[in-house]
Design an enzyme around this catalytic site. Structure first.
Site, PDB file in Angstrom:
ATOM      1  N   GLU A 246       0.890  -1.170   0.000  1.00 46.42           N
ATOM      2  CA  GLU A 246       0.000   0.000   0.000  1.00 46.42           C
ATOM      3  C   GLU A 246       0.920   1.209   0.000  1.00 46.42           C
ATOM      4  O   GLU A 246       1.531   1.541   1.018  1.00 46.42           O
ATOM      5  CB  GLU A 246      -0.910  -0.024   1.235  1.00 46.42           C
ATOM      6  CG  GLU A 246      -2.131   0.869   1.106  1.00 46.42           C
ATOM      7  CD  GLU A 246      -1.818   2.332   1.359  1.00 46.42           C
ATOM      8  OE1 GLU A 246      -1.654   3.080   0.364  1.00 46.42           O
ATOM      9  OE2 GLU A 246      -1.717   2.717   2.517  1.00 46.42           O
ATOM     10  N   CYS A 281      -1.650   9.260   2.127  1.00 44.44           N
ATOM     11  CA  CYS A 281      -1.561   8.782   0.740  1.00 44.44           C
ATOM     12  C   CYS A 281      -2.732   9.254  -0.114  1.00 44.44           C
ATOM     13  O   CYS A 281      -2.610   9.325  -1.333  1.00 44.44           O
ATOM     14  CB  CYS A 281      -1.498   7.257   0.720  1.00 44.44           C
ATOM     15  SG  CYS A 281      -0.071   6.565   1.555  1.00 44.44           S
TER      16      CYS A 281
END
Length: 475
Positions: A246, A281
């Site tokens: 991720e 993110c």
């Protein structure tokens, strides 16, 4: 006093220590022990030896442990939020949100553990399968190495630990060196559960030790959340392991001409471009707004950004605090200056004071500017006008990243067009890409990673199918 780390579920102080400091004012957040080489070996060996026993744990035992962790996180919410703020300089208002999300992540994992059952498949669809039935179950691929970043020192740890416990996979957790204290506090809660020795360890080791853990064949699964270059290097270095990544992104928002509530859009863009100083993110980084709404939207975004409270992250009135360290702030400042030199217009912000960068709004940013093309990971948002929704979707896709995107539209065909066309892991309609429900599948494509988080999705990722064929059954 040195905070212990955790080896096979037991607290260990160690001889070496490290100090964690708050990037806002340099105050000491805590002193923790550093695992030695023998401590690391003991943790890995214990995970390897515990793999069969942990996999055999009844579902009710796994679920009860996860429920206990969820409940205790809630009970210790104030303490944990203060610790997150102390070590990461995350504003306490956002630290409290993170603690609540972590409690939910463990609760969802407990619920998924109870219904993680497999399926029956009839085989008499062909003559050779008459009298046969297949039981398809999922079993752990083996012990997990979980590596987590600094920006969510509790909830991203939860997304590694909770699914592993739920499927019965031992986990060795390596938290970020900048923010290990919250993970160590979680270890205190895990130690209350009575999970088997070896089923979990928390090792606050340096990144130089991580390579050895990644290479160790006794940890066949690596689940990494962090920077793009490091993540792909890990995957390339162990091609025979199962690696979930991720990674980063430069999350985009499309504002279509049919969207009339520009105040709502501006508030969401301003808030989630700047929250956590942009160190997420899926922080809003790129906004492509139709020319019909661009000027009004830009004016509203700037006003809302200027209204955000900055300063001491321990104050409940602070919306935007410092970055994780001065080096990160210097990088963000240099990228903003580069963009302005290349022709971008600076509406507000951009100045730096130590590790703090003022919330910054840029407009008409060249597409090749690093502040737009790369992941800025700072409190900066770029606003660019577009002539059509099709142009906006093309620009969103013109990126090496693909984590999530937001589309402000009330037109159903446009929403489905965006969902089909955008090469990202998730499309949020009517809001910014920063929305994440912790139970949903979450992850990206392209340079943003491979695999999905969220308890159910991660549990599938940590396991593989095992088939048992029963023979001689009556029709």
């Amino acid at each position: 006093m040195s905070i212990p780390f955790w080896v096979a579920g037991k607290p260990v102080t160690g001889e070496a220590t490290a100090v964690v400091r708050n990037s806002y004012d340099g105050t000491e957040a805590g002193l923790h022990g550093i695992p030695s080489t023998s401590d690391v070996e003991a943790a890995v060996l214990a995970a390897h030896e515990a793999r069969a026993g942990t996999a055999a744990l009844p579902a009710h035992v796994r679920a009860a442990a996860l429920d206990h962790v969820s409940r205790r996180i809630t009970e210790r919410a104030g303490e944990l939020a203060a610790l997150i703020t102390a070590e990461s300089a995350k504003p306490v208002k956002w630290a409290r949100v993170e603690v609540g999300r972590a409690a939910s992540t463990f609760r969802w994992a407990a619920e998924e553990a109870r219904r993680f059952s497999g399926e029956l498949q009839r085989l008499d669809t062909d003559p050779g399968g008459t009298g046969r039935l297949a039981l398809v179950r999922r079993v752990p691929k083996g012990p997990v190495l979980g590596i987590t970043p600094f920006n969510f020192p509790l909830n991203l740890v939860a997304h590694k630990v909770a699914p592993a416990i739920a499927v019965g996979a031992p986990i060795v957790l390596k938290p970020a060196p900048a923010t290990p204290l919250t993970a160590l506090a979680l270890g205190e809660i895990l130690a209350e559960t009575g999970l088997p020795a070896g089923s979990w360890s928390v090792l606050p080791v340096g990144n130089d030790v991580a390579a050895g853990l990644v290479d160790d064949p006794r940890l066949p699964v690596v689940s990494f959340t962090g920077s793009v270059p490091v993540g792909w290097r890990i995957r390339d270095s162990v091609p025979r392991k199962h690696v979930a990544l991720e990674l980063g992104g430069n999350a985009a928002v499309v504002v279509c001409p049919d969207w009339t509530d520009l105040d709502f859009a501006a508030e969401r863009i301003a808030t989630f471009a700047m929250y956590q100083a942009g160190q997420s993110c899926i922080s809003v980084q790129r906004v492509y707004a139709h020319t019909a709404v661009f000027e009004e939207l830009a004016e509203r975004v700037v006003a809302k950004v200027r209204a955000l409270g900055t300063g001491d992250p321990r104050s409940p009135h602070t919306d935007v605090g410092p970055l994780i360290d001065t080096a990160a702030a210097e990088r963000v400042e240099s990228w903003v200056d580069e963009a302005v030199a290349a022709g971008a217009r600076r509406y507000t912000g951009g100045r730096r004071d130590g590790a703090t960068v003022e919330p910054t709004v840029l407009a008409h940013v060249p597409e090749d500017a690093r502040v737009l093309a790369d992941e800025v990971f700072g409190p900066v948002v770029c606003l660019n006008p577009v002539g059509s929704t099709a142009e906006a979707l093309r620009l969103v896709n013109d990126s090496r990243f693909g984590l999530q995107a937001g589309v402000f539209t009330r037109d159903l065909p446009t929403a489905f067009e965006a969902s089909a066309a955008l090469d990202v892991g998730g499309v949020v309609v009517g809001d910014v890409p920063s929305f994440r429900a912790d139970q949903m599948p979450y992850g990206g494509v392209k340079d943003s990673g491979v695999g999905r988080e969220g308890p159910a999705a991660a549990m599938a990722d940590l396991t593989e199918q095992r088939v048992t064929v029963l023979t001689g059954l009556p029709g």
